[in-house]
Design an enzyme around this catalytic site. Structure first.
Site, mmCIF file in Angstrom:
data_model
loop_
_atom_site.group_PDB
_atom_site.id
_atom_site.type_symbol
_atom_site.label_atom_id
_atom_site.label_comp_id
_atom_site.label_asym_id
_atom_site.label_seq_id
_atom_site.Cartn_x
_atom_site.Cartn_y
_atom_site.Cartn_z
ATOM 1 C CG LEU A 13 -2.254 -0.852 1.190
ATOM 2 C CD1 LEU A 13 -2.893 -0.886 2.382
ATOM 3 C CD2 LEU A 13 -3.070 -0.352 0.068
ATOM 4 C CG ASP A 53 13.643 1.099 12.338
ATOM 5 O OD1 ASP A 53 12.205 0.900 12.756
ATOM 6 O OD2 ASP A 53 14.250 0.376 12.824
ATOM 7 C CG ASN A 80 1.938 2.436 4.621
ATOM 8 O OD1 ASN A 80 0.606 1.915 4.437
ATOM 9 N ND2 ASN A 80 2.836 1.898 3.983
ATOM 10 C CE1 TYR A 156 -2.428 -3.991 11.569
ATOM 11 C CE2 TYR A 156 -4.770 -5.033 11.350
ATOM 12 C CZ TYR A 156 -3.669 -4.259 11.009
ATOM 13 O OH TYR A 156 -3.647 -3.391 9.720
ATOM 14 C CE LYS A 160 -2.944 -0.673 11.698
ATOM 15 N NZ LYS A 160 -1.710 0.454 11.263
ATOM 16 C CB THR A 189 -1.158 -6.240 1.699
ATOM 17 O OG1 THR A 189 -1.790 -6.639 2.874
ATOM 18 C CG2 THR A 189 -2.024 -5.053 1.059
#
Length: 231
Positions: A13, A53, A80, A156, A160, A189
């Site tokens: 992405l 990084d 991103n 995860y 988010k 992805t």
């Protein structure tokens, strides 16, 4: 010329977002940890490479200094870079995921806010996920219109959700910037073994759209291709 920095832009992405923004006339800094892959991606895209990084304070500060020296400001920051988790995450994995997906964004914002504030049209796009929606997590079946695919990914999804809150907080504290969070949707992805039903081009569309807004555009919003996401 609009100057844009995208983290994790050497593939997927991030790479596609860079491609579309360069086509729209942006000067894009391709941020990537790996020197070789990052330079190769920037060369393919016609962008500028900056080694970055997001988990390393010195690396982030050095990238900010590079852009300060070369351009003197930053118009668009696309956060991103991110890493996935799994259903079996332990505390160490949680720390690793949060260090990239949450603390990495904090590092980026703190380092680049002075450059963004020098822009006439400062914009930040934080790339989140429908899995970060508390509303969706509380009732996945009842919110399939917002997030058609829901899976239990502890670290995860939690990271988010934290990123979503972080976006609101920064947007409220910096009303002169347009700061939003986006859900690219279930895109094919590396994260999902390329099993997503959207193409990379489709997934990048909402990121690109928000990266191109002006100061009349939204801020503190959680958006996807289909509209406003439930927090």
């Amino acid at each position: 010329m609009t100057t844009t920095l995208i983290t994790g832009a050497n593939k997927s992405l991030g790479f596609e977002t860079a491609r579309q923004l360069i086509a729209a006339g942006h000067t894009v800094y391709v941020g990537a940890r790996d020197l070789g892959r990052g330079k190769e991606a920037a060369d393919r895209l016609g962008g500028r490479f900056v080694q970055l990084d997001v988990t390393d304070d010195d690396s982030v500060r050095a990238a900010a200094q590079t852009i300060q020296d070369e351009v003197g400001h930053l118009d668009v920051l696309v956060n991103n870079a991110g890493i996935p988790g799994s259903r079996d995450d332990d505390a160490a994995k949680f720390q690793q995921v949060f260090d990239t997906n949450v603390f990495g964004v904090v590092r980026m914002l703190q380092a680049f806010l002075p450059l963004l504030e020098k822009s006439d049209n400062p914009v930040v796009v934080n790339v989140s996920s429908g899995l970060g929606s508390l509303t969706v997590a509380a009732d996945p079946e009842g919110n399939k219109d917002a997030a058609p695919v829901w899976v239990p990914t502890f670290a995860y999804s939690s990271s988010k959700a934290a990123l979503n809150m972080l976006t609101i907080q920064y947007a409220r504290q910096y009303p002169g910037l347009r700061i939003n969070v986006v859900d690219p949707g279930y895109t094919a992805t590396d994260f999902n073994g390329h099993n997503g039903y959207q193409t990379i081009e489709e997934g990048a569309e909402i990121i690109v759209r928000l990266a191109r807004i002006d100061q009349t555009g939204p801020t503190a919003q959680y958006l996807s291709l289909t509209g406003t996401m439930p927090w």
